[in-house]
Design a protein around this motif. Structure first.
Motif, PDB file in Angstrom:
ATOM      1  N   UNK A 166       1.565 -30.271   5.124  1.00  0.00           N
ATOM      2  CA  UNK A 166       2.322 -29.160   5.694  1.00  0.00           C
ATOM      3  C   UNK A 166       2.528 -28.117   4.607  1.00  0.00           C
ATOM      4  N   UNK A 167       2.606 -26.889   5.013  1.00  0.00           N
ATOM      5  CA  UNK A 167       2.695 -25.821   4.038  1.00  0.00           C
ATOM      6  C   UNK A 167       1.426 -25.006   4.039  1.00  0.00           C
ATOM      7  N   UNK A 168       1.412 -23.986   3.245  1.00  0.00           N
ATOM      8  CA  UNK A 168       0.276 -23.071   3.271  1.00  0.00           C
ATOM      9  C   UNK A 168      -0.693 -23.335   2.129  1.00  0.00           C
ATOM     10  N   UNK A 169      -1.883 -22.843   2.322  1.00  0.00           N
ATOM     11  CA  UNK A 169      -2.858 -22.876   1.234  1.00  0.00           C
ATOM     12  C   UNK A 169      -3.540 -24.197   1.000  1.00  0.00           C
ATOM     13  N   UNK A 170      -3.634 -25.007   2.028  1.00  0.00           N
ATOM     14  CA  UNK A 170      -4.249 -26.335   1.860  1.00  0.00           C
ATOM     15  C   UNK A 170      -5.638 -26.238   1.257  1.00  0.00           C
ATOM     16  N   UNK A 171      -6.375 -25.231   1.647  1.00  0.00           N
ATOM     17  CA  UNK A 171      -7.752 -25.111   1.166  1.00  0.00           C
ATOM     18  C   UNK A 171      -7.836 -24.861  -0.333  1.00  0.00           C
ATOM     19  N   UNK A 172      -6.726 -24.506  -0.955  1.00  0.00           N
ATOM     20  CA  UNK A 172      -6.707 -24.238  -2.388  1.00  0.00           C
ATOM     21  C   UNK A 172      -6.308 -25.458  -3.215  1.00  0.00           C
ATOM     22  N   UNK A 173      -6.304 -26.600  -2.588  1.00  0.00           N
ATOM     23  CA  UNK A 173      -5.944 -27.834  -3.275  1.00  0.00           C
ATOM     24  C   UNK A 173      -7.143 -28.770  -3.377  1.00  0.00           C
ATOM     25  N   UNK A 174      -7.348 -29.302  -4.569  1.00  0.00           N
ATOM     26  CA  UNK A 174      -8.194 -30.471  -4.701  1.00  0.00           C
ATOM     27  C   UNK A 174      -7.381 -31.648  -4.183  1.00  0.00           C
ATOM     28  N   UNK A 175      -8.028 -32.505  -3.418  1.00  0.00           N
ATOM     29  CA  UNK A 175      -7.319 -33.620  -2.785  1.00  0.00           C
ATOM     30  C   UNK A 175      -7.871 -34.947  -3.292  1.00  0.00           C
ATOM     31  N   UNK A 176      -7.020 -35.951  -3.243  1.00  0.00           N
ATOM     32  CA  UNK A 176      -7.457 -37.253  -3.744  1.00  0.00           C
ATOM     33  C   UNK A 176      -6.653 -38.371  -3.102  1.00  0.00           C
ATOM     34  N   UNK A 177      -7.232 -39.536  -3.144  1.00  0.00           N
ATOM     35  CA  UNK A 177      -6.550 -40.789  -2.779  1.00  0.00           C
ATOM     36  C   UNK A 177      -6.433 -41.645  -4.030  1.00  0.00           C
ATOM     37  N   UNK A 178      -5.261 -42.196  -4.219  1.00  0.00           N
ATOM     38  CA  UNK A 178      -4.997 -43.164  -5.271  1.00  0.00           C
ATOM     39  C   UNK A 178      -4.483 -44.441  -4.612  1.00  0.00           C
ATOM     40  N   UNK A 179      -4.536 -45.512  -5.371  1.00  0.00           N
ATOM     41  CA  UNK A 179      -3.943 -46.755  -4.892  1.00  0.00           C
ATOM     42  C   UNK A 179      -3.240 -47.471  -6.034  1.00  0.00           C
ATOM     43  N   UNK A 180      -2.277 -48.268  -5.637  1.00  0.00           N
ATOM     44  CA  UNK A 180      -1.474 -48.957  -6.647  1.00  0.00           C
ATOM     45  C   UNK A 180      -1.042 -50.308  -6.117  1.00  0.00           C
ATOM     46  N   UNK A 181      -1.170 -51.307  -6.980  1.00  0.00           N
ATOM     47  CA  UNK A 181      -0.631 -52.628  -6.689  1.00  0.00           C
ATOM     48  C   UNK A 181       0.573 -52.845  -7.583  1.00  0.00           C
ATOM     49  N   UNK A 182       1.498 -53.675  -7.169  1.00  0.00           N
ATOM     50  CA  UNK A 182       2.722 -53.880  -7.963  1.00  0.00           C
ATOM     51  C   UNK A 182       2.404 -54.282  -9.398  1.00  0.00           C
ATOM     52  N   UNK A 183       3.071 -53.614 -10.325  1.00  0.00           N
ATOM     53  CA  UNK A 183       2.917 -53.956 -11.724  1.00  0.00           C
ATOM     54  C   UNK A 183       1.727 -53.327 -12.410  1.00  0.00           C
ATOM     55  N   UNK A 184       0.956 -52.554 -11.655  1.00  0.00           N
ATOM     56  CA  UNK A 184      -0.224 -51.928 -12.251  1.00  0.00           C
ATOM     57  C   UNK A 184      -0.144 -50.413 -12.091  1.00  0.00           C
TER      58      UNK A 184
END
Length: 117
Positions: A24-42
Motif C-alpha cells: 500500500x502506498x505510492x510508487x511501488x514500481x520504484x522499489x526493488x522487491x525481495x523475499x527473505x526467510x528466517x528460522x528461529x535463532x538464525x
C-alpha cells in the motif's frame, strides 16, 4: 510503502505454495522487491529478489530452479511461487521493499511456511 505478506501454510514435502506480498502506498514500481526467510535463532536470509523496471530476478542457490519471483506493478503486488518444497524450506517468510533512489527499506510481517516430511 507498507507491506503485507500472505499465502503461507503447512504443506507436505514436494508440494507447492504461492506467497503474495501486497503493498500500500505510492510508487511501488520504484522499489526493488525481495523475499527473505528466517528460522528461529538464525539470521534472515535472502530467498529471491526482483528489481524495479527491468524485473531482473535473483535466486538463492537453495531455492533456484524451484522458485519463481514475480511482480505486478499495476496491482502493487509481488509473488513467490515455490515448488518442490523441502522441510528445510520451513521458515517465516518476509517481503521487503527497497526504494531505488533513497534506499529506504520496508518490511512486511512474515508468513509462516511449514513443510512436513
Amino acid at each position: 510503502v507498507q507491506l503485507q505478506a500472505s499465502g503461507g501454510g503447512l504443506v507436505q514435502a514436494g508440494g507447492s505454495l504461492r506467497l503474495s506480498c501486497a503493498a500500500s502506498g505510492s510508487g511501488f514500481s520504484l522499489y526493488d522487491m525481495a523475499w527473505y526467510r528466517q528460522v528461529p535463532g538464525k539470521q534472515r536470509d535472502l530467498v529471491a529478489s526482483i528489481t524495479s523496471g527491468t524485473n531482473t530476478a535473483y535466486y538463492a542457490s537453495t531455492v533456484k530452479g524451484r522458485t519463481t519471483i514475480s511482480r505486478d506493478d499495476a496491482k502493487n503486488t509481488m509473488s513467490l511461487q515455490m515448488n518442490g518444497l523441502k522441510p528445510e524450506d520451513t521458515a517465516v517468510y518476509f517481503c521487503n521493499a527497497r526504494h531505488i533512489l533513497t534506499r529506504r527499506e520496508s518490511w512486511g510481517r512474515g508468513t509462516q511456511v511449514t513443510v512436513s516430511s
